[in-house]
Every structure is written in structure tokens, then in C-alpha cells.
Write an enzyme that holds these catalytic residues in place. Sequence first.
Site, PDB file in Angstrom:
ATOM      1  N   ASP A   1       0.829  -1.212   0.000  1.00 33.09           N
ATOM      2  CA  ASP A   1       0.000   0.000   0.000  1.00 33.09           C
ATOM      3  C   ASP A   1       0.864   1.263   0.000  1.00 33.09           C
ATOM      4  O   ASP A   1       1.842   1.360   0.748  1.00 33.09           O
ATOM      5  CB  ASP A   1      -0.890   0.025   1.240  1.00 33.09           C
ATOM      6  CG  ASP A   1      -1.764  -1.209   1.360  1.00 33.09           C
ATOM      7  OD1 ASP A   1      -1.309  -2.302   0.992  1.00 33.09           O
ATOM      8  OD2 ASP A   1      -2.902  -1.078   1.848  1.00 33.09           O
TER       9      ASP A   1
ATOM     10  N   HIS B   1      -1.037   4.628  -0.706  1.00 32.91           N
ATOM     11  CA  HIS B   1      -2.063   5.530  -0.186  1.00 32.91           C
ATOM     12  C   HIS B   1      -1.719   7.008  -0.339  1.00 32.91           C
ATOM     13  O   HIS B   1      -1.894   7.799   0.603  1.00 32.91           O
ATOM     14  CB  HIS B   1      -2.351   5.211   1.285  1.00 32.91           C
ATOM     15  CG  HIS B   1      -3.249   4.015   1.468  1.00 32.91           C
ATOM     16  ND1 HIS B   1      -4.548   3.982   1.011  1.00 32.91           N
ATOM     17  CD2 HIS B   1      -3.016   2.803   2.038  1.00 32.91           C
ATOM     18  CE1 HIS B   1      -5.082   2.812   1.298  1.00 32.91           C
ATOM     19  NE2 HIS B   1      -4.173   2.070   1.920  1.00 32.91           N
TER      20      HIS B   1
ATOM     21  N   ASP C   1      -3.822  -0.331  -3.683  1.00 31.47           N
ATOM     22  CA  ASP C   1      -3.990   0.791  -2.765  1.00 31.47           C
ATOM     23  C   ASP C   1      -2.974   1.885  -3.042  1.00 31.47           C
ATOM     24  O   ASP C   1      -2.204   2.312  -2.173  1.00 31.47           O
ATOM     25  CB  ASP C   1      -3.929   0.331  -1.305  1.00 31.47           C
ATOM     26  CG  ASP C   1      -5.253  -0.254  -0.833  1.00 31.47           C
ATOM     27  OD1 ASP C   1      -6.127  -0.519  -1.679  1.00 31.47           O
ATOM     28  OD2 ASP C   1      -5.408  -0.462   0.386  1.00 31.47           O
TER      29      ASP C   1
ATOM     30  N   ASN D   1      -8.414  -2.613  -2.794  1.00 33.61           N
ATOM     31  CA  ASN D   1      -9.786  -2.204  -2.486  1.00 33.61           C
ATOM     32  C   ASN D   1      -9.968  -0.691  -2.602  1.00 33.61           C
ATOM     33  O   ASN D   1     -11.100  -0.201  -2.690  1.00 33.61           O
ATOM     34  CB  ASN D   1     -10.202  -2.685  -1.092  1.00 33.61           C
ATOM     35  CG  ASN D   1      -9.313  -2.135   0.004  1.00 33.61           C
ATOM     36  OD1 ASN D   1      -8.097  -2.311  -0.024  1.00 33.61           O
ATOM     37  ND2 ASN D   1      -9.908  -1.489   0.985  1.00 33.61           N
ATOM     38  N   HIS D   2      -8.868   0.072  -2.632  1.00 31.86           N
ATOM     39  CA  HIS D   2      -8.978   1.520  -2.817  1.00 31.86           C
ATOM     40  C   HIS D   2      -8.850   1.922  -4.283  1.00 31.86           C
ATOM     41  O   HIS D   2      -8.763   3.118  -4.567  1.00 31.86           O
ATOM     42  CB  HIS D   2      -7.945   2.252  -1.956  1.00 31.86           C
ATOM     43  CG  HIS D   2      -8.357   2.341  -0.528  1.00 31.86           C
ATOM     44  ND1 HIS D   2      -9.068   3.402  -0.019  1.00 31.86           N
ATOM     45  CD2 HIS D   2      -8.183   1.474   0.505  1.00 31.86           C
ATOM     46  CE1 HIS D   2      -9.310   3.198   1.262  1.00 31.86           C
ATOM     47  NE2 HIS D   2      -8.780   2.037   1.615  1.00 31.86           N
TER      48      HIS D   2
ATOM     49  N   HIS E   1      -3.775  -8.350  -3.538  1.00 29.86           N
ATOM     50  CA  HIS E   1      -3.772  -7.258  -2.572  1.00 29.86           C
ATOM     51  C   HIS E   1      -4.256  -7.714  -1.200  1.00 29.86           C
ATOM     52  O   HIS E   1      -3.674  -7.342  -0.169  1.00 29.86           O
ATOM     53  CB  HIS E   1      -4.659  -6.110  -3.060  1.00 29.86           C
ATOM     54  CG  HIS E   1      -4.802  -5.011  -2.047  1.00 29.86           C
ATOM     55  ND1 HIS E   1      -3.776  -4.137  -1.774  1.00 29.86           N
ATOM     56  CD2 HIS E   1      -5.833  -4.665  -1.213  1.00 29.86           C
ATOM     57  CE1 HIS E   1      -4.165  -3.302  -0.825  1.00 29.86           C
ATOM     58  NE2 HIS E   1      -5.408  -3.597  -0.474  1.00 29.86           N
TER      59      HIS E   1
END
Length: 464
Positions: free
Chosen positions: A87, A89, A117, A149-150, A198
Amino acid sequence: MAIGADLRAYAQSLPVPPDYTGPPYNGPSSVNDAFVDHLLNMYKTQAKLPMKYSYLMALDVLDILKQEKSLQRVAVPPGSKITVVGDIHGQYFDFVHMIEQVTGKPSPQNPILFNGDFVDRGPWSVEVLLCLYAFKLQYPTAVHFNRGNHESEMTNYQYGFANEVKVKYEDKLMELFSETFRYLPLATVLENQVFVSHAGVPGPQERLWEDWMQKAPDEAAGVLRRDQQVTLAEIEATNRVCEPNPMDFPLVIDFLWSDPKGANGYGPSTRVPMVYTFGPDETIPNVITVFSAPNYIDRAGNLAAVAVLTNQGPVEAVTQADQQFVTQAEELKRPGSTWSYEVDRYALRAVLEGSFRREAAYADEHRIAARSQQSTVEIISRLQGQMENLQMRLQHMRAGQPWFISSSYRIPGTPLTMIGRFQQGRASIELNLAADRDPVTAEAGFVRGLVAQNSLHNGHGGIG
């Protein structure tokens, strides 16, 4: 939103600000080391890429992603490595530090798999994403993506990315970014040995969800079961071009949202309804989790990491195992003891070397089978084209006596012969197996082909 020529024409019509001094984007071929370095340094100064270039880069990345599969397979030859990044972000300054000081920029000699992500929560998600897309445009076969999921509309509108795009550019660009996310692969298999996704692995076969499961997750493991495993071929064939929801796309949800847990079996997730956790008994042989955003959202206090997977090759691997065996054996050996471990040592080497030889032989057979399959597909396509041309020509000929046309081709290095037939409006293609004159080599070749074509691999785990 219709993604096509109209959107590209709109992007081309957008102006580039006259005071812009950053890298110009003129198609994928314009992305080189100088472009990437300029982009990374420009973002350090909080400057912005023109909206025109952002659109065009996203459109060109979308064209690349459409050619990829839901399950990607990446070779890691002996002596090479691949880095898996977790991730990010939108934490741009941590991201650029990682690229410059830890992993290095991606290249054919330094492939990187970014495991989802990329955006949300951090304030520079646009900058992170466009840098990743620049990497992909420069080296499409050395830069790999998995969807997280993002990378979905629900989370983007809830956790900041959609609003960031609106503030820095416009809503229409967010629609394009969402389309690129829908085409991201769900999982990647490295060198037929490591399965990377992921979140996790396929959840229970029957998607049960009851209130009591949240209160007694250990008991739920006895109810939530999977008796039939999902194959890699099934994952590869999964429709990934969607906005994930657990009712319509349960497998997509599993790869984007599931979590590992300590106890065996499946359990209910405490984060999202109809999402499941999985225990160590559901993975083969283990799970490694990678998170690459340090001090997550400026308050978690966590460190960050990447995973570097190196294919040491058979010689180095056997040598390393031998050295480890000797070290541990010496620690067990009592002072003054005459005990010798040499017989066990050489037995271990023989087992390892035999295993590597078998694996290398299988890899060779797999490559031979793949080449043969590709040749067969090309020949069928060629014959179909020739027969369609014949049909068009013969439609204009005068009616007369019955006629028959055929064409045949022996596939080199195989006992297979392709035969195309055309008889007054009826076409057919046959695949004949001709016996080899040498019965020993003929039988071996046929069995070898069957083994190569029917072997299936399955794997589980975040990276495991």
C-alpha cells in the site's frame, strides 16, 4: 462513461499552460528516464502536470491494461529478482523516497509489482498515480499492477481521491481513472511459485452471513468452508471489469478485501459485511503481508517495507542449503564426538539437485507445449483465412460438376497434421495425429505433450 475517440479528442483539445516547465507528454514513446526524473522532481515542488497530459497518460495506460488478464503470470528467471510494493495511499514523499533510496526506479533489470492501494487517505494520490502510470508507459512489461480495495469508486468517493481529482483537475478525469482501475489485474503469479494479491485468497464456497458469526468467529469456521478449490485458470477467466460488490462479484471482493487471521478456517470480517477472513490452513505454504506506507495517515507510527524476491537458481540454492545444513549440524555436534553427517549431507544435496533437474525439465516441456499451441492457433487462423478467400472466389464461379479442395500442413516437431477441406459451400478443419516411425520416440513425445498440456498449478496467499 464512454471511453474512446471522443474523450481522446477532448484531451487533445485541452491547452498546456504557457508557464508550464515540466516534462511534455507526447505518447508512450516520450516517457524515458529524463521524463520520469523530471516528473518525480516536479512533484516535489508541488507543481502540477497539465490536465491534457494527465488525460492522455491515463488513456494510454488504459490501452495497455486492456491487453492484460485478470491473473497475470510473470517470469523471474534464475539470477533475477522482482520487488513487491504494498500500500502507498497517496503518501508521495514516502513513495519517492522509496523509489530513490530503496527499490530504485523500475526497469527490465529491476521489475516491480505494485500491489494495490495506490490512492486515498494521503493528500498526493494524483501525483503517486501519475508517477505509477509513467512507469507503466515506459516499461509496460517490467511494471506490474494488482488492484486494491482503494481502486474502486466506493472507496475513492469516501476516502478522498475523487475529491482530490476534482480540486486539482475535474470530475470527468475521475471517471477515466475509475475505468483504468476496473481493468487492473486481480492477482499475479511470479515464476509459477508465488501468488500475489492485494488482500487474500478465495473465500468460502457458500457465502453464508449470519449475525451470530460476528460474536463467535471461531465457531463460524466450522460452517464457512471451501471443498472445491478455485484454479488459476478460473481466476484468469474472472471478469474483473466491475465495481466490486459481494453479491455479484464475490471472487473480486475476496482479492480486494479479505484479511488473514490467526485461527484456522474462514471467518467473518469485522470491516465489511459479506467479506471473509482466512486462516493459515487455507494458504500454501505461508502468507507474507507487505505494507509500504510508513506512519500511515500521519498517526499510525508504523514502519514500511517492500518484499524483494530473488530466484537464486539451482546452483546457488543448493549451495546455500548445504551451508545452512553444515552450520546447524555443527551446532548439534558435541565436542569430541566422532559423529559424521556427511552421508545425510550428500543425500540432501542429491534430493535438491534432482528436484531442480525435474523442475527445469518441466519448464522446458511447458515452453515446448506453449510454442506448439501457438503454432497450431496460427495455422488454424491461416487456413480459415485461405478457405474464406476460396469461398468468396468460388461463389462467382459457374455451377458445374461437384468439386473438392483440400490443404494440409505438418506442424514441425510434432506428429500433428492440420488439414483444411472445402467442398461446395462446406468447410472443415481436421487435426490428425500421425504415428512416428520410431515407436519409442513417438510414445514419449505424445505422453510428454499430454503432461505439459494437462498440468495445473494452484496457489494461495498474499505473497506465499
